[in-house]
Design an enzyme around this catalytic site. Structure first.
Site, PDB file in Angstrom:
ATOM      1  N   PHE A 197      55.662 -35.036 -38.795  1.00  0.00           N
ATOM      2  CA  PHE A 197      56.780 -34.607 -37.960  1.00  0.00           C
ATOM      3  C   PHE A 197      57.936 -35.606 -38.101  1.00  0.00           C
ATOM      4  CE2 PHE A 197      58.842 -34.021 -33.765  1.00  0.00           C
ATOM      5  CZ  PHE A 197      58.961 -32.635 -33.758  1.00  0.00           C
ATOM      6  N   ARG A 239      55.910 -19.488 -37.219  1.00  0.00           N
ATOM      7  CA  ARG A 239      54.694 -20.165 -36.764  1.00  0.00           C
ATOM      8  C   ARG A 239      54.145 -19.484 -35.512  1.00  0.00           C
ATOM      9  NH1 ARG A 239      55.067 -26.395 -34.712  1.00  0.00           N
ATOM     10  NH2 ARG A 239      56.372 -25.355 -33.174  1.00  0.00           N
ATOM     11  N   TYR A 285      52.281 -31.505 -23.403  1.00  0.00           N
ATOM     12  CA  TYR A 285      52.966 -30.253 -23.042  1.00  0.00           C
ATOM     13  C   TYR A 285      52.631 -29.117 -23.999  1.00  0.00           C
ATOM     14  CZ  TYR A 285      56.041 -32.469 -26.449  1.00  0.00           C
ATOM     15  OH  TYR A 285      56.503 -33.119 -27.553  1.00  0.00           O
ATOM     16  N   LYS A 286      51.905 -29.419 -25.085  1.00  0.00           N
ATOM     17  CA  LYS A 286      51.548 -28.369 -26.047  1.00  0.00           C
ATOM     18  C   LYS A 286      50.261 -27.691 -25.564  1.00  0.00           C
ATOM     19  CE  LYS A 286      54.205 -30.474 -29.746  1.00  0.00           C
ATOM     20  NZ  LYS A 286      54.278 -31.546 -30.728  1.00  0.00           N
ATOM     21  N   ASP A 293      48.181 -39.258 -34.934  1.00  0.00           N
ATOM     22  CA  ASP A 293      48.977 -38.487 -33.989  1.00  0.00           C
ATOM     23  C   ASP A 293      48.229 -37.173 -33.763  1.00  0.00           C
ATOM     24  OD1 ASP A 293      50.754 -36.734 -32.776  1.00  0.00           O
ATOM     25  OD2 ASP A 293      52.509 -37.642 -33.724  1.00  0.00           O
TER      26      ASP A 293
END
Ligand SMILES: *Cc1c(COP(=O)(O)O)cnc(C)c1O
Length: 396
Positions: A112, A355, A208-209, A183
């Protein structure tokens, strides 16, 4: 396998198929009441006494222990706070410090951007000829050598869902004397993770995912217990001090996971997360994984049948794929906007990736079939070729 479908635990709009839990998990029932309680009964009534009486100060560790049960980490090895980007900085700073003879941070090109920027920024700040070495994901293992100080990887690729083997790469890194930093942004709450067994040195992630902590939920950091006393945080905040309320002039680091704290925790957001984590109490991650794979397979097969012009971007082998399924399509942005307009929510990642997060807590077979039917119609009728879908919004 027990059913892990728990849509009734969520407070979601009707007639929405939510395939974006990989970016922002939905609202769980009870969260509204819990945040109201914290605001009114704790902050409103107790004011500053809340830090002691409502145990706000211990909350980042308490929630860390709750998360440790999901990630199979040791008690006292995880703490919540700030954001993932910041926790990554803390972890990378400590990792480099533990291996300060070596000069290379090894990562991959699928990582990322924030992770890459953070690493580059830390290298600039430290100014001691460190190098960020970015290789292709499939070349990571063969690139681990004795130059490498830290192997810093995101386990599940945010675009394609490609998975790195957590235990194998950790083992290889250790064999060549490198520190391992993972990560887990797209792993925590998405697939079985066993941090203790992995023996990795550091891990970070967000909540939060897949963990449904809400927008702005705190990041987390894991430090293997035997390293906690050895490591030194890159950002030395007052709450990482051994005795913050002694207000000493010099920084003396805490000897517990608190060492990775920076400043005042976001109590309301942390309380939401603490409550949101309850849903995991009776979930076996292996059951969740099995269902994710089953639904993803249905999704891919249906897409191949009904939308053959859209090519799979994720690994075809389900063992190598996380909890999202992605497809290449040049006009993917507009197609995703048209899908959202029809109530099927996925997202777009530049330059050409559509996605879809497959989260079996609130997605079932019917949702998958309906989503593909909807997409087929959008493509067949060219419904995405409208100006309102083609014009890009700020957040994709
Ligand atoms: C989501 C994500 C981030 C976001 O970091 P924040 O600090 O929470 O904004 C960082 N890294 C990866 C790999 C991610 O998937």
């Amino acid at each position: 396998m027990n059913s892990i479908y728990r849509k009734s635990f969520f407070d979601m709009p009707e007639n929405i198929i939510y395939l974006d839990g990989n970016s922002l998990g939905p609202l769980l029932k009870g969260i509204t009441e819990e945040s109201e309680r914290v605001i009114n009964k704790e902050w409103g009534e107790k004011l500053i006494k809340g830090w002691n009486e409502s145990h706000w100060m211990d909350q980042p560790v308490r929630v860390g222990n709750k998360l440790a049960r999901i990630l199979k980490a040791e008690e006292g090895s995880i703490i919540l706070g700030e954001t993932l980007s910041l926790k990554l900085y803390q972890a990378l700073g400590s990792a480099l410090d533990l291996n300060n003879e070596r000069k290379v941070i090894l990562t991959d090109s699928g990582n990322f951007p924030s992770d890459l920027y953070i690493a580059k920024g830390l290298i600039d700040t430290l100014n001691r000829n460190l190098e960020l070495r970015i290789v292709k994901p499939e070349e990571v293992e063969s690139s681990i050598n004795e130059d490498v100080a830290v192997v810093m990887l995101t386990q599940v690729d945010y675009r394609t869902g490609r998975i790195h083997d957590l235990e194998l790469i950790t083992k290889k890194s250790h064999a060549s004397g490198a520190v391992m930093l993972w990560d887990l942004a797209h792993s925590a709450g998405a697939l079985p993770v066993n941090l203790e067994k992995s023996n990795c040195d550091f891990a970070v992630g967000c909540t939060y995912k897949y963990l449904n902590g809400g927008p702005g939920a705190p990041g987390f950091i894991y430090v293997r217990p035997d390293l906690i006393k050895k490591c030194s945080p890159a950002i030395k905040g007052w709450l990482g001090h051994k005795a913050p309320f002694a207000f000493e002039r010099e920084f003396r680091k805490a000897e517990t996971i608190d060492v990775m704290r920076v400043g005042t925790p976001s109590v309301i957001q942390m309380s939401i997360l603490e409550k949101a984590l309850d849903i995991w109490n009776n979930i076996e991650m292996s059951d969740l994984r099995e269902k994710t794979i089953e639904l993803s397979e249905i999704f891919i097969c249906e897409m191949e049948k009904k939308c053959p012009q859209i090519k799979l971007a994720s690994p075809r082998n389900s063992e190598l794929r996380g909890s999202q399924v992605s497809f290449f399509f040049d006009d993917g942005y507009a197609v995703i906007q048209a899908l959202i307009d029809e109530g099927v929510i996925g997202d777009f990642r530049a330059p050409n990736i559509m996605r879809f997060g497959i989260t079996p807590l609130y997605i079932n077979e019917d949702d998958i079939l309906n989503a593909v039917t909807c997409l087929e119609r959008i493509l067949r009728q060219d419904l995405w070729k409208k100006d309102k879908f083609i014009k890009k919004k700020a957040v994709t």
